[in-house]
Design an enzyme around this catalytic site. Structure first.
Site, PDB file in Angstrom:
ATOM      1  N   HIS A  16       9.419 -11.228   1.762  1.00 41.88           N
ATOM      2  CA  HIS A  16       9.284 -11.372   0.240  1.00 41.88           C
ATOM      3  C   HIS A  16      10.702 -11.145  -0.618  1.00 41.88           C
ATOM      4  CE1 HIS A  16       4.651 -11.184   0.825  1.00 41.88           C
ATOM      5  NE2 HIS A  16       5.326 -12.068   1.236  1.00 41.88           N
ATOM      6  N   SER A  59      -2.900  -5.085   3.739  1.00 46.00           N
ATOM      7  CA  SER A  59      -4.466  -5.282   3.552  1.00 46.00           C
ATOM      8  C   SER A  59      -4.523  -6.661   4.336  1.00 46.00           C
ATOM      9  CB  SER A  59      -4.790  -5.638   2.115  1.00 46.00           C
ATOM     10  OG  SER A  59      -4.054  -6.352   1.291  1.00 46.00           O
TER      11      SER A  59
HETATM   12  N1  APR Z   1      -1.127   4.909   5.460  1.00 47.33           N
HETATM   13  C1  APR Z   1      -1.942   3.968   5.863  1.00 47.33           C
HETATM   14  N2  APR Z   1      -2.309   2.873   4.989  1.00 47.33           N
HETATM   15  C2  APR Z   1      -2.026   2.785   3.603  1.00 47.33           C
HETATM   16  C3  APR Z   1      -1.263   3.962   3.173  1.00 47.33           C
HETATM   17  C4  APR Z   1      -0.857   4.999   4.192  1.00 47.33           C
HETATM   18  N3  APR Z   1      -0.060   6.106   3.729  1.00 47.33           N
HETATM   19  N4  APR Z   1      -1.081   3.819   1.765  1.00 47.33           N
HETATM   20  C5  APR Z   1      -1.753   2.419   1.486  1.00 47.33           C
HETATM   21  N5  APR Z   1      -2.150   2.025   2.739  1.00 47.33           N
HETATM   22  C6  APR Z   1      -2.898   0.981   3.073  1.00 47.33           C
HETATM   23  C7  APR Z   1      -3.959   0.490   1.884  1.00 47.33           C
HETATM   24  O1  APR Z   1      -5.218   0.760   2.381  1.00 47.33           O
HETATM   25  C8  APR Z   1      -4.014  -0.919   1.949  1.00 47.33           C
HETATM   26  O2  APR Z   1      -5.012  -1.456   2.383  1.00 47.33           O
HETATM   27  O3  APR Z   1      -1.860  -0.159   2.835  1.00 47.33           O
HETATM   28  C9  APR Z   1      -2.678  -1.440   2.242  1.00 47.33           C
HETATM   29  C10 APR Z   1      -1.515  -2.146   1.494  1.00 47.33           C
HETATM   30  O4  APR Z   1      -2.137  -3.395   0.949  1.00 47.33           O
HETATM   31  P1  APR Z   1      -1.545  -4.064  -0.241  1.00 47.33           P
HETATM   32  O5  APR Z   1      -1.756  -3.259  -1.418  1.00 47.33           O
HETATM   33  O6  APR Z   1      -2.419  -4.997  -0.188  1.00 47.33           O
HETATM   34  O7  APR Z   1      -0.188  -4.458   0.043  1.00 47.33           O
HETATM   35  P2  APR Z   1       0.393  -5.555   0.857  1.00 47.33           P
HETATM   36  O8  APR Z   1      -0.780  -6.031   2.156  1.00 47.33           O
HETATM   37  O9  APR Z   1       1.730  -5.255   1.334  1.00 47.33           O
HETATM   38  O10 APR Z   1       0.451  -6.885  -0.157  1.00 47.33           O
HETATM   39  C11 APR Z   1       1.220  -7.970   0.350  1.00 47.33           C
HETATM   40  O11 APR Z   1       0.868  -8.887  -1.922  1.00 47.33           O
HETATM   41  O12 APR Z   1       1.570  -8.831  -4.193  1.00 47.33           O
HETATM   42  C12 APR Z   1       1.939  -9.209  -2.859  1.00 47.33           C
HETATM   43  O13 APR Z   1       4.130  -9.463  -2.766  1.00 47.33           O
HETATM   44  C13 APR Z   1       3.276  -8.371  -2.706  1.00 47.33           C
HETATM   45  O14 APR Z   1       4.211  -8.156  -0.643  1.00 47.33           O
HETATM   46  C14 APR Z   1       2.953  -7.938  -1.301  1.00 47.33           C
HETATM   47  C15 APR Z   1       1.657  -8.584  -0.798  1.00 47.33           C
END
Ligand code: APR
EC number: 2.3.1.286
Length: 238
Positions: A113, A182
């Site tokens: 990204h 996620s």
């Molecule tokens: N340890 C383990 N899991 C964690 C922790 C932690 N310390 N902190 C957060 N999480 C988990 C949350 O439960 C969540 O399910 O990390 C996950 C993050 O998911 P998202 O917030 O959806 O982030 P991501 O999957 O990276 O999103 C993908 O969406 O908006 C776009 O471009 C943006 O790159 C991003 C993409």
């Protein structure tokens, strides 16, 4: 079990999401207090927002750039850098734009990204260090064009260079470790699926359930990534 798989695997790829950086102090997107909580990402992080909601767009990314420079990689990032040095992992495919994997020392990183460490002019393409974006007139290029973050917005294609690197890592992978995503956003979320289809073991470490848990050979919920990686590192050193 994971420590044995990590030792035995001849090619291991790590796939990270925003959950990888929450222990550095950066919010993720879809957790309780995530960046998209109460916000529509299409009005902030999309090509539509770039053209039609510019003030909120600029304010959001100025805030993120400040946050990224205020915090730093945590022990989990440093363990992954150590594992690359020891040949235990062969690369990281990340959705994150914070640059913390490289700052921690990883060299084989595919940023699907893009990166919030750089901004560029929408007219002439001139690149600048992102720190300039938070200064007065940081969005004005010397050519008169508008300067934007060098990340992939919703509605944009992923960068070829990152896709090529990620394809190469996934094709060879015998073990794919997902940390803190996620797995809701495509095409990024296709990579762990491709690893599984290529015969790799799939391990997902995420506080909450993910879209691909049913595909995984091992799922770890409810544990923070930093603590989990430290526990594996201790097992590796036994
Ligand atoms: N340890 C383990 N899991 C964690 C922790 C932690 N310390 N902190 C957060 N999480 C988990 C949350 O439960 C969540 O399910 O990390 C996950 C993050 O998911 P998202 O917030 O959806 O982030 P991501 O999957 O990276 O999103 C993908 O969406 O908006 C776009 O471009 C943006 O790159 C991003 C993409």
């Amino acid at each position: 079990m994971f420590a044995n798989w990590l030792r035995e695997s001849r090619s291991t790829v790590v796939f990270t999401g925003a959950g990888m950086s929450t222990e550095s102090g950066l919010p993720d997107f879809r957790s309780q207090n995530g960046l998209w909580c109460g916000k529509d990402p299409m009005l902030i992080a999309s090509t539509y927002a770039l053209e039609n909601n510019r003030d909120e767009f600029v304010e959001f990314y100025q805030m993120r750039i400040k946050e990224i420079s205020k915090h730093k990689p945590h022990i989990g990032h440093r363990i992954l850098a150590e594992w690359e040095k020891r040949g235990l992992i062969h690369g990281i495919i990340t959705q994150n734009v914070d640059g913390y994997h490289q700052e921690a020392g990883n060299e084989q990183v595919a940023e699907l990204h893009g990166s919030l460490r750089t901004v560029h002019c929408t007219r002439c393409g001139q690149k600048y260090d992102a720190k300039r974006y938070v200064e007065p007139h940081g969005t004005d290029c010397e050519c008169g064009g508008f300067v934007r973050p060098s990340i992939v917005l919703f509605g944009e294609m992923l960068p070829d260079e990152a896709l090529t690197k990620a394809d190469e890592l996934i094709r060879r992978a015998e073990l794919c470790l997902v940390l803190g995503s996620s797995l809701q956003v495509s095409p990024a979320n296709l990579y762990p699926q491709m690893a599984k289809e290529n015969g790799a073991k799939l391990v997902i470490v995420n506080l909450e359930p993910t879209e691909l848990d049913t595909l995984a050979d091992l799922v770890v919920h409810g544990e923070r990534i930093g603590a989990w990686l430290q526990q594996v590192e201790e097992e590796m050193n036994r």
